[in-house]
Design an enzyme around this catalytic site. Structure first.
Site, PDB file in Angstrom:
ATOM      1  N   LYS A 298     -68.422  -9.731  14.341  1.00  0.00           N
ATOM      2  CA  LYS A 298     -68.131 -10.471  13.016  1.00  0.00           C
ATOM      3  C   LYS A 298     -66.906 -10.346  12.347  1.00  0.00           C
ATOM      4  O   LYS A 298     -65.956  -9.586  12.931  1.00  0.00           O
ATOM      5  CB  LYS A 298     -69.282  -9.892  11.933  1.00  0.00           C
TER       6      LYS A 298
ATOM      7  N   ARG B 157     -79.235  -2.727   0.545  1.00  0.00           N
ATOM      8  CA  ARG B 157     -78.416  -3.595   1.173  1.00  0.00           C
ATOM      9  C   ARG B 157     -79.216  -5.132   1.408  1.00  0.00           C
ATOM     10  O   ARG B 157     -80.008  -5.430   0.488  1.00  0.00           O
ATOM     11  CB  ARG B 157     -77.275  -3.438   1.941  1.00  0.00           C
TER      12      ARG B 157
ATOM     13  N   MET C 164     -44.701  -8.501  -1.150  1.00  0.00           N
ATOM     14  CA  MET C 164     -45.473  -9.300  -0.847  1.00  0.00           C
ATOM     15  C   MET C 164     -45.363  -9.654   0.851  1.00  0.00           C
ATOM     16  O   MET C 164     -46.264  -9.901   1.795  1.00  0.00           O
ATOM     17  CB  MET C 164     -45.787 -10.748  -1.455  1.00  0.00           C
TER      18      MET C 164
ATOM     19  N   TYR D 219     -39.378  -3.071  -5.807  1.00  0.00           N
ATOM     20  CA  TYR D 219     -40.059  -3.276  -6.967  1.00  0.00           C
ATOM     21  C   TYR D 219     -40.118  -1.981  -7.722  1.00  0.00           C
ATOM     22  O   TYR D 219     -40.531  -1.076  -7.010  1.00  0.00           O
ATOM     23  CB  TYR D 219     -41.319  -3.941  -6.928  1.00  0.00           C
TER      24      TYR D 219
END
Length: 353
Positions: free
Chosen positions: A38, A133, A297, A249
């Site tokens: 998956k 779940r 990013m 940053y």
């Protein structure tokens, strides 16, 4: 036509994935060993991983939805099977009726839907044993709701198999009780960590995922499960930083002395989390080079004071050993794998990028 290059490489070692499956198969004892492919084989490319696992001997494959299953079915064929873990939704009912894969039915609604659209075809069923779940309750599973179904495999899923906690045995007890009352050809409880819990948890079929792709689900797997991928980033620029200057940053790193740094074509958009800010490492010629400042990013800065390389356009390996990176970042090994992003040139160890 000339194509632009990508400054990121993700190299997958298919032979390591095969070796991991063989070890998990051995650990599964008399139970068949399947494979969770998956989420695009946990981000590593299901369309290349499935053939490699078939070659190794795997015959049971698991995805989440019919959309994931569609491109993989032509690769399966023969005596192998493909299962849809999230079952059959109302929107997929017409498609599922003609699609030769087995849904894992999780709710009374899905059971009724399958009886309506494919009453003569086999299916799997999930029973919830305490994870809360997906799955029928144990009471629903033995209520007569499943009468008339051709159940290939009755499943449940362990919530805390990576820990030594009483919940594991409680779930095992509940699953055994359900298995004694629900007629199925096979029974399946164990994921990668569950396999490591021992034979009581194996039943007829195991469903490893994380350990196939180099993750260490429990200490029993250390030294046996191999790393299966390498991430490399190209240097955009090498520059000098003066003592007292800050990097990145929010100025989270201050140079203690004059130093040199390399700026890499890699950031959190590529799955390299901000949690590696001032915490992660790159690797060159066996030497670990620390990340300096905040991961942004698209860019990450590493300290290269002691390294003759890397210079602009050189390639640098990112240290992403899953267990170590998980401890560094606080992210699960699953997250580290599945968030790698789509900006990489992907290739295999066998053909190199």
């Amino acid at each position: 036509m000339i194509q632009p290059h990508k400054p990121l490489r993700l190299t997958i070692d298919l032979s390591a994935i095969q070796a991991n499956w063989r070890w998990l198969d051995k650990m599964s004892g008399t139970a068949a060993c399947g494979a969770a492919v998956k989420a695009n084989a946990y981000g590593l490319g299901a369309e290349r991983v499935v053939p490699a696992l078939l070659e190794a001997g795997c015959r049971d494959f698991f995805v989440t939805t019919y959309a994931e299953a569609q491109p993989l079915l032509p690769l399966i064929g023969g005596d192998a099977s493909l299962c849809i873990l999230h079952g059959v939704s109302r929107e997929d009912a017409a498609y599922a009726a003609d699609f030769p894969a087995r849904p894992v039915l999780n709710s009374p609604e899905q059971v009724r839907r399958w009886k309506e659209i494919a009453p003569d075809r086999p299916c799997d069923v999930m029973v919830d044993t305490g994870m809360n779940r997906l799955g029928l309750t144990p009471e629903e599973a033995v209520s007569g709701l499943l009468d008339g179904l051709r159940i290939e495999t009755l499943h449940s899923h362990l919530a805390s198999a990576d820990e030594d906690v009483p919940q594991n045995e409680r779930q095992l007890t509940v699953f055994r009780a359900a298995a004694n009352k629900v007629n199925a050809r096979r029974y399946s409880l164990a994921n990668s960590a569950g396999i490591c819990l021992g034979p009581d948890y194996h039943f007829n079929l195991t469903r490893p995922g994380l350990a196939l792709y180099g993750g260490i689900p429990r200490r029993e797997a250390e030294g046996y499960v191999r790393s299966v991928f390498t991430v490399e980033a190209q240097v955009v620029q090498r520059r000098k930083v003066k003592a007292g200057d800050t990097i990145g940053y929010n100025a989270t790193f201050t140079a203690p002395h004059d130093m040199e740094v390399a700026i890499l074509n890699l950031g959190y958009a590529d799955g390299y989390s901000r949690r590696f800010s001032n915490n992660g490492h790159a690797r060159i010629m066996g030497e670990l080079l620390p990340v300096a400042g905040t991961v942004s990013m698209d860019l990450t800065t590493i300290l290269v004071d002691r390294a003759t390389d890397p210079y602009e356009n050189n390639w640098v390996e990112i240290d992403l050993n899953l267990l170590r990176a998980s401890m560094q970042s606080g992210l699960s090994q699953y997250e580290l794998l599945t968030t790698l992003g789509k900006r990489y040139t992907q290739c295999t160890q066998q053909d190199r990028c």
